[in-house]
Design a protein around this motif. Structure first.
Motif: not given
Length: 643
Positions: A553-558, A568-569, A622-630
């Motif tokens: 699981i990836e967490v990014a702060v920008r 959070v992905s 994130s958009e529908t259909g992507e294998t990675r949910t963010t």
């Protein structure tokens, strides 16, 4: 009127018969339809013996003499029929059958000319002959006699040639008038490709570009069809794009055809400007594709591609108003990410009017606010490397495609309003829950007192434990409902302070496995530290629930220009299209959660969004259909003066 009466009174048949020349009129089947008196006298025939007779029946070839007169005359008449020109034949030997039998040797100087009907079709052959028998016989006599006869024959030939030239000139004048009346550009070219004949439409289309130029000097787009025609190959419906300096780009449909038997002409080329028709067809197809993409709920990037390709634009961009900052932000583009320059979009957005700008260095741009009206929700930018963009294309984008994008944004706004109505409904439910909190608290308190009674047997104690557990669970749901309602109404006070999102994420991520944090620098916002940590906990719990086992699981702060971001992905099954819009609804649990027995009450993401919105930010997925949910949190950045 008297002059006209005299003209109408002329007897043309009598005029023809009295002509001082040996004339024969043949129909297209070579049947004699009229004969002059001079012809009858020359050939020793009567009119009633010739009219209605095929010419070679009336004048058969001498079977005892070696002659090719019939073949030569037939060839001459075929040329007149095929090419529509006057044919002057050389002196021919053609014996004449005598009334009493036998043949008389004769020599003739024939001329054959076409006669055209009012509709331009060949109707008659005019056959003129001069008897030069005496001339031929005089060749054996003295030089003076021969010169006189030769002069007479040449005079006849010159008269025939002058007559033929006059007819050809008249035909050329008629042909020029016909082609000038056409709206299609027509050029007749000599064997080198130089235009010999052209109509007015050519000048309207290409000016004097082709004047006097052989095929090798024609523009590349037009040279190939002409060259093929000059080599004998017909060309039909060839579509070319003609882009000349200082002239708008045009789409031409080209026909080119070789010519044979025409003196000085080798090919004819016809050019029709189909720019408007072709552009209208492309725009209609593009608008239909945009409608279908929007109807299917596709992302905006394919929509930008459809707009760019159908209109021949080099690049397209779509800017929308950011809900957090209230400024324009780039939502979609084609084909490559553009330089983030908001000057043109902001000008059109603030003016609520379409702009058309040209720049010699950067090209041209059409900027269209959508939807049309005083309060646009977005801006469409169409860029071209040339300023020669047809006005009809610009109009079509403003009135057609721009309107479709406006409908999309209006639909999005309607969906947000519907969400607000749903939130009102949810708040009503929360209010009802508020009324349940007190009795639930009493039930739980009395249950605790009853459990303290030492006289309870095991069955009674187990029943009270179930009561206390379920009461506590129900009370927890009610408290969360009240929490959501309070957040949305603003009744729950946030304890704001300068909060570092990087620290909040690190605290929430502490002790979790398979987690990668990318937070290289502090990102300061004005927020409630505990509440924001609660949001991050909820997003991490959700990611752990739906991530493929063993994945990270990836967490990014920008830090953005005017907003802080937490993303959070996780990698897992894509979110179904029908569930994406309901993820943040009260009590919503997806089909997978219900069928797989995933614990929860459908309130976690609702509470998380309520907390973020209370901070003036947004929580999106994130958009529908992507294998990675963010899941992405965006919060207004704290101004430096308030740190």
């Amino acid at each position: 009127m008297p002059v006209m009466s005299k003209l109408l009174a002329v007897d043309h048949r009598a005029l023809f018969r009295s002509a001082p020349a040996a004339l024969l009129a043949l129909d297209t089947d070579l049947v004699i339809v009229e004969v002059s008196d001079a012809y009858l006298a020359t050939t020793l025939r009567r009119r009633e013996d010739l009219l209605g007779q095929p010419v070679f029946t009336a004048f058969p070839e001498n079977p005892d003499a070696a002659s090719d007169g019939v073949a030569r005359l037939t060839a001459s008449l075929d040329r007149v029929r095929r090419e529509g020109v006057t044919d002057v034949m050389p002196v021919q030997k053609y014996d004449i059958a005598l009334p009493g039998g036998g043949f008389e040797v004769r020599y003739w100087a024939p001329v054959n000319a076409p006669v055209f009907a009012a509709d331009g079709r060949l109707s008659l052959f005019l056959h003129r002959v001069d008897d030069v028998t005496e001339y031929i016989r005089a060749l054996d006599e003295g030089p003076v006699e021969r010169l006189v006869d030769e002069l007479r024959v040449r005079t006849v030939q010159m008269e025939s040639e002058v007559f033929a030239r006059r007819q050809a000139q008249e035909r050329n004048v008629t042909l020029q008038a016909v082609v000038d009346a056409l709206d299609t550009a027509v050029l007749a070219c000599d064997p080198t490709g130089r235009p010999v004949l052209r109509n007015h439409a050519v000048r309207d289309l290409v000016g004097d570009l082709l004047d006097g130029r052989p095929a090798g000097d024609w523009p590349d787009q037009l040279r190939l069809p002409l060259t093929r025609a000059l080599s004998g190959e017909p060309v039909r419906d060839a579509e070319v794009v003609l882009h000349l300096p200082g002239v708008p780009r045009r789409i031409l449909r080209v026909h080119a055809h070789p010519l044979t038997g025409q003196s000085g002409l080798a090919a004819v080329v016809a050019l029709r400007d189909v720019t408007g028709r072709s552009l209208a067809a492309r725009l209609q197809e593009g608008e239909l594709e945009v409608i279908h993409l929007i109807a299917r709920g596709e992302p905006l990037h394919p929509v930008m591609r459809a707009i760019g390709e159908s209109g021949g634009w080099t690049a397209t961009e779509f800017w929308t108003v950011d809900d957090v900052t209230g400024a324009l932000c780039l939502d979609a583009y084609w084909p490559e990410p553009p330089a983030l320059c908001t000057e043109l979009p902001e000008r059109a957005w603030r003016a609520a009017a379409a702009l058309w700008t040209t720049d010699p260095r950067t090209g041209a741009a059409l900027v269209v606010p959508v939807p049309a009206g005083p309060k646009p929700l977005g801006v469409l930018v169409c860029r071209s490397d040339s300023a020669d963009v047809p006005a009809e294309l610009r109009t079509a984008v403003v009135t057609g495609i721009g309107a479709r994008l406006g409908e999309l944004l209006e639909r999005r706004r309607a969906e947000r309003l519907a969400a607000e109505l749903d939130r009102t409904r949810d708040e009503y439910i929360a209010l009802v829950g508020h009324e349940l909190r007190t009795p639930l608290t009493s039930i739980q308190s009395y249950t605790d007192l009853m459990l303290d009674d030492p006289a309870l047997d095991d069955e009674q104690r187990e029943a009270l434990e179930v009561m206390r557990r379920n009461t506590g669970r129900l009370r927890g749901i009610v408290m969360r409902l009240l929490d959501v309602a309070g957040m949305r109404w603003g009744h729950i006070e946030l304890h704001r302070s300068a909060t570092d999102l990087t620290e909040v994420v690190r605290e929430a991520a502490a002790g979790r496995a398979h987690l990668m944090t990318d937070a290289p620098e502090p990102v300061i916002v004005s927020g409630d530290r505990e509440r924001l940590r609660e949001v991050v906990h909820e997003l991490l719990d959700n990611a752990v629930t739906w991530a493929v086992p063993g994945t990270t699981i990836e967490v990014a702060v920008r830090a953005g220009e005017r907003a802080g971001l937490i993303a959070v992905s996780n990698t897992g099954e894509p979110i179904p299209a029908g569930e994406r819009g309901r993820l943040f609804d009260l009590f919503f649990r997806g089909e997978a959660a219900r069928h797989q027995g995933v614990p929860g009450n459908g309130l976690g993401l609702t509470v998380a969004r309520a907390i973020i919105e209370q901070h003036g930010g947004t929580l999106t997925v994130s958009e529908t259909g992507e294998t990675r949910t963010t899941f992405t949190v965006r919060l207004p950045a704290r101004p430096p003066t308030l740190l």
